[in-house]
Design a protein around this motif. Structure first.
Motif, short mmCIF file in Angstrom:
data_model
loop_
_atom_site.label_atom_id
_atom_site.label_comp_id
_atom_site.label_asym_id
_atom_site.label_seq_id
_atom_site.Cartn_x
_atom_site.Cartn_y
_atom_site.Cartn_z
N PHE A 1 0.76 -1.01 0.04
CA PHE A 1 0.03 0.05 -0.09
C PHE A 1 0.70 1.16 -0.03
O PHE A 1 0.70 2.16 -0.84
CB PHE A 1 -0.94 -0.15 1.11
CG PHE A 1 -1.93 0.96 1.25
CD1 PHE A 1 -3.00 1.10 0.69
CD2 PHE A 1 -1.42 2.47 2.01
CE1 PHE A 1 -4.03 2.10 0.88
CE2 PHE A 1 -2.44 3.29 2.07
CZ PHE A 1 -3.75 3.33 1.15
N ALA A 2 1.95 1.19 0.76
CA ALA A 2 2.79 2.61 1.00
C ALA A 2 3.63 2.64 -0.24
O ALA A 2 4.01 3.83 -0.56
CB ALA A 2 3.80 2.16 2.03
N LYS A 3 3.63 1.64 -1.23
CA LYS A 3 4.37 1.78 -2.56
C LYS A 3 3.50 2.57 -3.70
O LYS A 3 4.07 2.94 -4.49
CB LYS A 3 5.00 0.48 -2.95
CG LYS A 3 6.09 0.01 -2.20
CD LYS A 3 6.43 -1.39 -2.32
CE LYS A 3 7.07 -1.77 -3.82
NZ LYS A 3 7.33 -3.23 -3.89
N LEU B 1 13.72 1.86 0.20
CA LEU B 1 13.83 2.36 -1.08
C LEU B 1 13.86 4.03 -1.51
O LEU B 1 13.65 4.35 -0.31
CB LEU B 1 12.72 1.90 -2.06
CG LEU B 1 12.65 0.30 -2.35
CD1 LEU B 1 11.27 -0.08 -2.91
CD2 LEU B 1 13.62 -0.01 -3.29
N GLY B 2 14.03 4.60 -2.58
CA GLY B 2 13.86 5.99 -2.76
C GLY B 2 12.39 6.34 -2.76
O GLY B 2 11.35 5.56 -2.76
N THR C 1 21.88 2.36 -0.94
CA THR C 1 21.88 1.78 0.47
C THR C 1 20.94 1.03 0.89
O THR C 1 20.37 0.29 1.90
CB THR C 1 21.84 2.98 1.54
OG1 THR C 1 20.74 3.99 1.07
CG2 THR C 1 23.03 4.02 1.53
N THR C 2 19.92 0.90 -0.33
CA THR C 2 18.65 -0.20 -0.04
C THR C 2 19.17 -1.67 0.21
O THR C 2 20.07 -2.17 -0.63
CB THR C 2 17.94 -0.10 -1.44
OG1 THR C 2 17.46 1.39 -1.85
CG2 THR C 2 16.73 -1.08 -1.47
N SER D 1 9.25 0.57 1.15
CA SER D 1 9.12 1.77 0.95
C SER D 1 9.53 2.85 2.20
O SER D 1 9.41 2.37 3.33
CB SER D 1 7.65 1.94 0.51
OG SER D 1 7.22 3.24 0.59
N PRO D 2 9.95 3.80 1.73
CA PRO D 2 10.22 4.75 2.71
C PRO D 2 8.94 5.56 3.41
O PRO D 2 8.78 6.29 4.47
CB PRO D 2 10.93 6.11 2.10
CG PRO D 2 10.48 6.01 0.60
CD PRO D 2 10.24 4.57 0.47
N ASN D 3 7.79 5.15 2.87
CA ASN D 3 6.39 5.62 3.30
C ASN D 3 5.60 4.64 4.08
O ASN D 3 4.45 4.81 4.11
CB ASN D 3 5.26 6.04 2.02
CG ASN D 3 5.89 6.95 1.21
OD1 ASN D 3 6.55 8.13 2.01
ND2 ASN D 3 6.25 6.89 0.02
#
Length: 366
Positions: A120-122, A157-158, A166-167, A186-188
């Motif tokens: 979902f965050a992606k 991820l970015g 760095t992922t 995901s960063p989110n």
């Protein structure tokens, strides 16, 4: 600033926050508050209302907080919840093969809650908050598996799901193809977990696992009790109860004293939070209802002390001040197998002596 605002800011910066604290300190409430603020965007306004007699009949309503966090600016926000327990599996969090029941039977690939939250965050303009309660009650290391390192803030991820130098990737079974794929977070994706430090029945979490979390500790908050019961704290203890507030005042002060002694005897993480007086409500505002209410709370308080100092009657007696002439408890020396033992005895704890019991603890000098 409220706990929920501090935690939202920590989540925005660190991505993974571990809520810690003694039982009854309000961890579940704070997690619910954070979840609501996340879904509301942290800036939901109350509707203005008429205030009779005010200089400004309909005053403006200020923003409940000034948070302008990137995570709260996402158009699509969703909260996912789970609780760890002894039967929690890796497949429940990420992916794994599970039996498929029905007329056909066979197997399917399960999409776990961490996988679903991350997917979902992606999505475009989305953010997901995964809330994990009782983190230390299940096999946390096994459940997270190879994702332990990948959940770190700087291993994600970015912002556009691009791969950064760095992922950190780890392998999972792809629910779509059924093959093994490399996967990253995901960063989110934001993860808020909670654990009870006083759980003696569960093993401590692995130190390497703990390093992946930003800890936030809740302490017993007695001010909450005085606010809920509409009382003003006072350094003067009432020696008799003229009304319900006298009963509550002595009981709350006794809890403070008990926690001070527990912190010395076992450690601050074994204290008992304000929730012991907030799980139920008094029947009414009478003295009788207040006495019954604090009597029921005492059963929880004493059980907690007894569990912490199991088999140590002297320590239990010291904490509850059994040597006081007001206390219904008493330390008695008895002979057993040629040795002198000290045991803790008590009369029935009733509404007739519960005030004196709390007073004997709250009013002690040491």
């Amino acid at each position: 600033m409220e706990d929920k605002h501090k935690i939202l800011e920590l989540l925005n910066r660190k991505r993974n926050v571990l809520l810690m604290g003694a039982p009854g300190t309000g961890k579940s409430k704070v997690m619910n508050d954070v979840a609501r603020a996340f879904e509301d965007g942290g800036s939901k306004l109350k509707q203005p209302s008429h205030v009779h007699g005010a200089s400004i009949p309909i005053p403006a309503i200020a923003m409940p907080n000034g948070l302008e966090l990137p995570m709260l600016q996402k158009k699509n926000r969703k909260v996912f919840r789970t609780t760890l327990h002894q039967n929690s599996k890796y497949r429940d969090f990420l992916t794994g093969i599970v039996p498929e029941f029905g007329s056909v039977g066979g197997y399917k690939i399960n999409e776990g809650i961490l996988y679903r939250a991350n997917e979902f965050a992606k999505q475009a303009d989305s953010a997901a908050l995964l809330i994990i309660d009782e983190l230390n009650r299940g096999p946390a290391i096994e459940v997270f598996g190879g994702s332990i390192v990948a959940i770190e803030n700087d291993k994600r991820l970015g912002e556009d799901n691009s791969v950064l130098p760095t992922t950190q990737f780890f392998e999972i079974i792809d629910p779509v193809s059924g093959g093994m794929i490399e996967y990253a977070f995901s960063p989110n994706l934001y993860i808020l977990s909670a654990m009870n430090q006083a759980d003696a029945s569960v093993a401590p979490l692995d130190v390497a696992f703990m390093r992946r979390w930003q800890s936030y500790k809740l302490e017993p908050n007695y001010e909450v009790l005085y606010n809920v019961f509409n009382m003003i704290p006072s350094s003067v203890l009432p020696t008799v109860f003229n009304d319900a507030s006298d009963v509550y005042h002595v009981a709350f002060r006794a809890l403070e004293k008990i926690n001070t002694l527990i912190a010395i005897g076992r450690g601050s993480e074994y204290q008992l939070g304000q929730g012991v007086f907030l799980s139920t409500k008094p029947k009414d505002d009478s003295k009788d209802a207040a006495l019954q209410f604090v009597l029921e709370a005492w059963a929880i308080i004493y059980s907690h002390i007894e569990e912490l100092f199991f088999g140590d009657g002297i320590s239990i007696g010291y904490i509850i001040n059994a040597s006081s002439p007001l206390s219904p408890y008493e330390l008695v020396e008895v002979s057993f197998a040629g040795e002198t033992k000290v045991i803790l005895k008590s009369n029935s704890i009733t509404t007739n002596n519960i005030f004196d019991l709390y007073y004997s603890i709250a009013g002690r000098e040491q």
